[in-house]
Motif scaffolding. Sequence first.
Motif, PDB file in Angstrom:
ATOM      1  N   ALA A 711      52.016  28.939  92.550  1.00 54.87           N
ATOM      2  CA  ALA A 711      51.764  30.204  91.844  1.00 54.87           C
ATOM      3  C   ALA A 711      50.280  30.561  91.906  1.00 54.87           C
ATOM      4  O   ALA A 711      49.925  31.733  92.083  1.00 54.87           O
ATOM      5  CB  ALA A 711      52.225  30.079  90.391  1.00 54.87           C
ATOM      6  N   GLY A 712      49.417  29.561  91.772  1.00 54.58           N
ATOM      7  CA  GLY A 712      47.986  29.815  91.896  1.00 54.58           C
ATOM      8  C   GLY A 712      47.610  30.286  93.288  1.00 54.58           C
ATOM      9  O   GLY A 712      46.774  31.189  93.451  1.00 54.58           O
ATOM     10  N   PHE A 713      48.233  29.680  94.305  1.00 56.41           N
ATOM     11  CA  PHE A 713      47.939  30.107  95.675  1.00 56.41           C
ATOM     12  C   PHE A 713      48.330  31.568  95.882  1.00 56.41           C
ATOM     13  O   PHE A 713      47.567  32.346  96.481  1.00 56.41           O
ATOM     14  CB  PHE A 713      48.690  29.215  96.660  1.00 56.41           C
ATOM     15  N   LEU A 714      49.497  31.947  95.424  1.00 62.44           N
ATOM     16  CA  LEU A 714      49.925  33.338  95.578  1.00 62.44           C
ATOM     17  C   LEU A 714      49.015  34.280  94.801  1.00 62.44           C
ATOM     18  O   LEU A 714      48.687  35.375  95.272  1.00 62.44           O
ATOM     19  CB  LEU A 714      51.371  33.484  95.111  1.00 62.44           C
ATOM     20  N   LEU A 715      48.580  33.839  93.625  1.00 66.42           N
ATOM     21  CA  LEU A 715      47.667  34.666  92.840  1.00 66.42           C
ATOM     22  C   LEU A 715      46.357  34.875  93.590  1.00 66.42           C
ATOM     23  O   LEU A 715      45.860  36.007  93.690  1.00 66.42           O
ATOM     24  CB  LEU A 715      47.407  34.004  91.485  1.00 66.42           C
ATOM     25  N   GLY A 716      45.788  33.794  94.120  1.00 64.43           N
ATOM     26  CA  GLY A 716      44.529  33.927  94.841  1.00 64.43           C
ATOM     27  C   GLY A 716      44.670  34.702  96.130  1.00 64.43           C
ATOM     28  O   GLY A 716      43.787  35.502  96.490  1.00 64.43           O
ATOM     29  N   SER A 717      45.763  34.507  96.843  1.00 63.56           N
ATOM     30  CA  SER A 717      45.953  35.205  98.115  1.00 63.56           C
ATOM     31  C   SER A 717      46.135  36.702  97.917  1.00 63.56           C
ATOM     32  O   SER A 717      45.684  37.512  98.743  1.00 63.56           O
ATOM     33  CB  SER A 717      47.165  34.616  98.842  1.00 63.56           C
ATOM     34  N   LEU A 718      46.811  37.072  96.850  1.00 67.24           N
ATOM     35  CA  LEU A 718      47.067  38.495  96.578  1.00 67.24           C
ATOM     36  C   LEU A 718      46.039  39.086  95.616  1.00 67.24           C
ATOM     37  O   LEU A 718      46.211  40.229  95.171  1.00 67.24           O
ATOM     38  CB  LEU A 718      48.470  38.656  95.980  1.00 67.24           C
ATOM     39  N   TRP A 719      45.007  38.349  95.305  1.00 65.27           N
ATOM     40  CA  TRP A 719      44.048  38.731  94.265  1.00 65.27           C
ATOM     41  C   TRP A 719      43.499  40.133  94.480  1.00 65.27           C
ATOM     42  O   TRP A 719      43.397  40.929  93.544  1.00 65.27           O
ATOM     43  CB  TRP A 719      42.924  37.710  94.243  1.00 65.27           C
ATOM     44  N   ARG A 720      43.110  40.457  95.698  1.00 64.21           N
ATOM     45  CA  ARG A 720      42.452  41.736  95.969  1.00 64.21           C
ATOM     46  C   ARG A 720      43.414  42.914  95.947  1.00 64.21           C
ATOM     47  O   ARG A 720      42.985  44.063  95.916  1.00 64.21           O
ATOM     48  CB  ARG A 720      41.762  41.674  97.331  1.00 64.21           C
ATOM     49  N   GLN A 721      44.707  42.629  95.969  1.00 64.38           N
ATOM     50  CA  GLN A 721      45.691  43.698  95.948  1.00 64.38           C
ATOM     51  C   GLN A 721      46.256  43.952  94.564  1.00 64.38           C
ATOM     52  O   GLN A 721      46.928  44.966  94.355  1.00 64.38           O
ATOM     53  CB  GLN A 721      46.840  43.355  96.898  1.00 64.38           C
ATOM     54  N   LEU A 722      46.030  43.053  93.633  1.00 64.14           N
ATOM     55  CA  LEU A 722      46.625  43.165  92.309  1.00 64.14           C
ATOM     56  C   LEU A 722      45.811  44.110  91.438  1.00 64.14           C
ATOM     57  O   LEU A 722      44.579  44.078  91.452  1.00 64.14           O
ATOM     58  CB  LEU A 722      46.710  41.792  91.649  1.00 64.14           C
TER      59      LEU A 722
END
Length: 846
Positions: A711-722
């Motif tokens: 979940a942390g990886f997905l959060l960081g990977s999508l960080w700039r789009q959220l």
Amino acid sequence: MLGALLVSTSAAAHAADNVCRSKRLSEASVSASVELDDRRRTQTKVLSRLTVHVPQEWPYATGLLLGKDSEEYRRAMRCLLRGDASQAQWWGEWRSGIPQVSSEKGGVRIQVDSYGWAQNQGMLYVGPWDIDIGKDRWTVALNPPALAQAHWITITVKPGTSSILSATPAPSAKDDDNGLVWRQKAGQAMPQVSVRLDPPWQRSWAAQQERLRFQLGNDTSGLPWQLSTAALLLLAVRRTRRSGPLSPDESLAVRTATSWAGLCVLLSLLYSGDNLFYDVMQRQGDKAAWAAQQAHHGLLINLALGWILFLFGRPRRLTIWLAAAVLTLPGLVVALIPRSFGLTANALLLDSSSDGAVLALFIASGCVFAFLLLGSTAAAWRLASAVGLVSRAPVVVPTGPNAARALTLRWTAPLIALAVAIISLCAAGTSEWGWQRASWLSAHADAQYGIDHLQALRQDLAWFAVNSQDWWISSIWWALSGLVALAVLRARAHRTTPALQDPGRVDEFWMLLLFPLLAGLGLGAFVGNYTMAGLWFFLNLGALALAITTCRGKGVLDQPLQHSGVNLRTAIAPSRRRDLLDRARRFRETHAKLRRLDQGQSDDAAHDRRSLERELRGLHRWRTSAGTVDRLPADVSVVDAALALGPEDSWWANGRRAARIAALVGLPASALLVWAEGINGEFLTSTLNWQFGLPNIVMGAVYWEITWAAAGFLLGSLWRQLPGRRGPVRILPLVGAYALPIGIDALGKLVTREEQTNLALYALSMLLVLTITSIVFDLHVFRGERRYWQSRLGLLLSVYQMRYFSLQAAYLLAQLVALFTLWQFFTEGGGPPERSAGNSGGGAGP
């Protein structure tokens, strides 16, 4: 049915009179009650309480006062609860604590609380009660052979939510819980109580686990996930190849994903398909013969699974291959020529089997399981190396100077040996505990007790290969599949592209596949059946797809510059990060000065305020990549822009850092959820009664740590789009994607009137872990300023500014309060039914 019951009760009472001196119990006073507890439960829990005042004249009364391990105690208790048989195993019954024994005037008083679970059709024996679980109707009957001539004070039957269709004889009264009460009148014989019930359809279906159509759904519960994973892997590979030319690393990762997709199908057929095949064949032919073949073939299937994983792992060291051959040989020889070792043709143990035969089967099962672990380790090592989780080799190896470390026996061999030893000891311990529980009233001095004891342990040993396969493969295949997806994402992230480029549509598709494998929950079990569980793979995937689609174009970096309209993401180049961070620091310092001016200084400070405001306006000036002077969006500050970038220059590096943070932050949550799922209340009984219950606690901790990291990886990977300016707001789409399938499962359980234990706890735990992760992630953006602050809290106060931090602190506090409130509420609900330690075989998974 009632006539047959009366005849059997009369015959049993006559036999008990000879052994148990039941005529001397005519002065005993007895009360018995049974309750069907089915509110907020999947399976009905049957609770029994038997209270007996034993007269001193009974020859065995004094034995009740002795220790529970004495033969006199067992004989007396056996007569009161079971009858005259010296050997009996009651696998379906559990005890709620030790029977209470106390001296009373004129005798001894005992109280025995026991319970069982209505899981399967047939007879369930709990205390003095016989529960006949039929397809549509259940019958509860009182059947205490030795106490038939005693004085029964009260007999109570509480049906729970079931409807009472008939009751014989006519009850004396009705209690407050809609139950029936019988009282024996002077001179009357013991009431032959029999109550016919119509259970709710939910509880009736949940008690039909052994019917073929229900069992097939359970046996194939993993197939939809595995086959869906294989299909989507191939679809993702196709989309990746069509996206353009691939780098060598991408080509290698894509080929690995293609190979793993085929292996998923093969593993699923071996792992789940064998249970399906044997269940069908046991109902078509000789059940015992087919069950024996399944136990025998479990050795060969485990070897096949181990070699599939081992060949996929392709270890480079020759010693690893030699170890694989050594571990394969004992299991292969014993499986092919079992009679040479004193085993049956199906590699089973008989009562007369020698110690050598037991040792041969023990070594074969241990080596086969060790090889399964070795094959899994080889596969995991290859994928972990592709993901970058294995450090580089310190010296040049034949495959190149940048190759990852090779798998060696130096640490692998002792760790696998230790794991096999611990798991075997746990399996043996739970088998012994289950036997002692079921046979607690058998006469230990009888020679038959020892024979039955050894045979029960030998039966568990014979089924170890089948059960270990089901437990282990179901515990690791999803993690290996997730590593395959991560390997492709890493290869794509390391292409020669601008460092600040966001993940593309193909990358997002791989992330969608990653979510149900490593982060989402596998739910969808209703009335004890997993037929609909496969839908939750697509619910998890669809929930994340909905979150990504909804958030597209709404992030801070998606805002256009004021004059040129250029996207902020495009306007910020990697070389401008230092300038942006410097501007963000000056922005915070200037705002701090303004706050001090607002706290009540003289009017002469107005000039200073205007100069500070000019400075802030200057900080919003920005040059595009073409060199044109422009301004940041009106509602976006340089602090917002810096936080939106994250602490790293690429989405992969952001994801990796967030994964490490989430895994560390999630340690307390992992401990809490492991406690809630395996240790708290009735869950502990289930854990201790399952052959792999104790090792599964460790696997549960690993599972939750992987969940937080993913979940942390997905959060960081999508960080700039959220969307959102601060981390705790950015996490909401991901938390919503995680919670949506949980909410649908909760609605389904509301319809089926089942327990929802821990569902809310899962969602709140994810919310809390990602909230703290996002705060730490924001703090890491300005980690270069850490040396200028006395503590991280001071830096956090500066980054969020006081009013924002106050909101975050209140937000976290509210989450903690909700977490522990729901923890207390939901843990009061029912736990799961205990796994039947006496029903070996069948290949039932965890």
